[in-house]
Design a protein around this motif. Structure first.
Motif, PDB file in Angstrom:
ATOM      1  N   ASP A  33       0.871  -1.191  -0.049  1.00 57.44           N
ATOM      2  CA  ASP A  33      -0.201  -0.154   0.140  1.00 57.44           C
ATOM      3  C   ASP A  33       0.967   1.184  -0.058  1.00 57.44           C
ATOM      4  O   ASP A  33       1.737   1.286   0.995  1.00 57.44           O
ATOM      5  CB  ASP A  33      -0.859   0.013   1.278  1.00 57.44           C
ATOM      6  N   PRO A  34       0.662   2.099  -0.875  1.00 56.23           N
ATOM      7  CA  PRO A  34       1.540   3.370  -1.075  1.00 56.23           C
ATOM      8  C   PRO A  34       1.655   4.092   0.296  1.00 56.23           C
ATOM      9  O   PRO A  34       2.380   4.998   0.647  1.00 56.23           O
ATOM     10  CB  PRO A  34       1.124   4.093  -2.258  1.00 56.23           C
ATOM     11  N   MET A  35       0.428   4.075   1.191  1.00 51.93           N
ATOM     12  CA  MET A  35       0.250   4.775   2.366  1.00 51.93           C
ATOM     13  C   MET A  35       1.202   4.249   3.455  1.00 51.93           C
ATOM     14  O   MET A  35       1.213   4.520   4.629  1.00 51.93           O
ATOM     15  CB  MET A  35      -1.070   4.984   2.626  1.00 51.93           C
ATOM     16  N   ILE A  36       1.533   2.979   3.497  1.00 48.51           N
ATOM     17  CA  ILE A  36       2.225   2.140   4.289  1.00 48.51           C
ATOM     18  C   ILE A  36       3.685   2.031   4.117  1.00 48.51           C
ATOM     19  O   ILE A  36       4.155   1.434   3.123  1.00 48.51           O
ATOM     20  CB  ILE A  36       1.629   0.943   4.661  1.00 48.51           C
ATOM     21  N   GLU A  37       4.607   2.631   5.022  1.00 45.45           N
ATOM     22  CA  GLU A  37       6.008   2.663   4.778  1.00 45.45           C
ATOM     23  C   GLU A  37       6.514   1.837   5.720  1.00 45.45           C
ATOM     24  O   GLU A  37       6.205   1.855   6.960  1.00 45.45           O
ATOM     25  CB  GLU A  37       6.425   4.071   5.162  1.00 45.45           C
ATOM     26  N   ARG A  38       7.373   0.670   5.280  1.00 45.53           N
ATOM     27  CA  ARG A  38       8.080  -0.185   6.363  1.00 45.53           C
ATOM     28  C   ARG A  38       9.441   0.494   6.437  1.00 45.53           C
ATOM     29  O   ARG A  38      10.243   0.624   5.364  1.00 45.53           O
ATOM     30  CB  ARG A  38       8.388  -1.606   5.394  1.00 45.53           C
ATOM     31  N   ILE A  39       9.784   0.414   7.620  1.00 39.01           N
ATOM     32  CA  ILE A  39      11.386   0.936   8.056  1.00 39.01           C
ATOM     33  C   ILE A  39      11.939  -0.224   8.994  1.00 39.01           C
ATOM     34  O   ILE A  39      11.660  -0.487   9.923  1.00 39.01           O
ATOM     35  CB  ILE A  39      11.161   2.263   9.009  1.00 39.01           C
ATOM     36  N   ALA A  40      13.068  -0.632   8.357  1.00 41.18           N
ATOM     37  CA  ALA A  40      13.930  -1.557   9.008  1.00 41.18           C
ATOM     38  C   ALA A  40      15.005  -0.632   9.590  1.00 41.18           C
ATOM     39  O   ALA A  40      15.823  -0.239   9.157  1.00 41.18           O
ATOM     40  CB  ALA A  40      14.632  -2.470   8.182  1.00 41.18           C
ATOM     41  N   ALA A  41      14.943  -0.180  11.026  1.00 43.32           N
ATOM     42  CA  ALA A  41      15.819   0.714  11.526  1.00 43.32           C
ATOM     43  C   ALA A  41      17.190   0.175  11.846  1.00 43.32           C
ATOM     44  O   ALA A  41      18.116   1.101  12.402  1.00 43.32           O
ATOM     45  CB  ALA A  41      15.092   1.124  12.887  1.00 43.32           C
ATOM     46  N   GLY A  42      17.335  -1.125  11.975  1.00 47.26           N
ATOM     47  CA  GLY A  42      18.537  -1.840  12.362  1.00 47.26           C
ATOM     48  C   GLY A  42      18.451  -2.621  13.589  1.00 47.26           C
ATOM     49  O   GLY A  42      17.618  -2.333  14.141  1.00 47.26           O
TER      50      GLY A  42
END
Length: 161
Positions: free
Chosen positions: A43-52
């Motif tokens: 979904d373009p409104m959901i951003e996945r962040i792998a912060a480390g």
């Protein structure tokens, strides 16, 4: 005027699907933040962040970005404290809001329990997540979004008057 964004401390969050549904209904962007890879809907409104994988990498990533008119979903009390201080609305997965008024005592109790556990006291873990918690969370998230929207529409009127 920046728009509201929902930040999800995702590693142990039991209400991610609920966040996605409510955010979609209100057309709000979501940042799902985890230490490593986590699956999210396409979904373009959901951003996945792998912060480390650093000790508090996901917490630091959220705390550095969350501010006034944003919503943070977390059960991490130190992160909640940082975000409340930054002006964000913070909600635990069980629907309990973290506020300026409650965060100090909540942090003190958490620190006391940590000290008791480290000294060998058996304190028991948190109670299980229930359908009532899920329902309370949905209600709290919806109310928080509506409160932010009301505040936003009142601000321009206050500046004109």
């Amino acid at each position: 005027m920046s728009s509201t964004r929902i930040y999800v401390d995702a590693d142990a969050c039991p209400v991610k699907d609920e966040v996605y549904r409510v955010a979609a209904r209100h057309a709000l962007p979501v940042s799902v933040v985890a230490g490593n890879f986590i699956r999210v809907p396409q979904d373009p409104m959901i951003e996945r962040i792998a912060a480390g994988s650093g000790m508090d990498a996901a917490d630091d990533w959220i705390a550095e970005r969350a501010g006034k008119s944003d919503i943070v979903i977390t059960s991490d009390i130190p992160l909640a404290s940082r975000c409340v201080k930054a002006g964000a609305e913070v909600i635990a997965p069980n629907g309990k809001p973290f506020t300026e008024a409650s965060i100090g005592m909540t942090l003190a109790v958490r620190n006391l329990m940590t000290d008791l556990r480290s000294s060998g006291e058996i304190t028991g873990g948190p109670k299980g997540f229930s359908p009532r918690d899920r329902s309370a969370f949905l209600s709290a998230l919806d109310q928080t979004i509506r409160r932010i929207q009301r505040r936003r529409t009142a601000e321009p009127a206050a500046k004109q008057g």
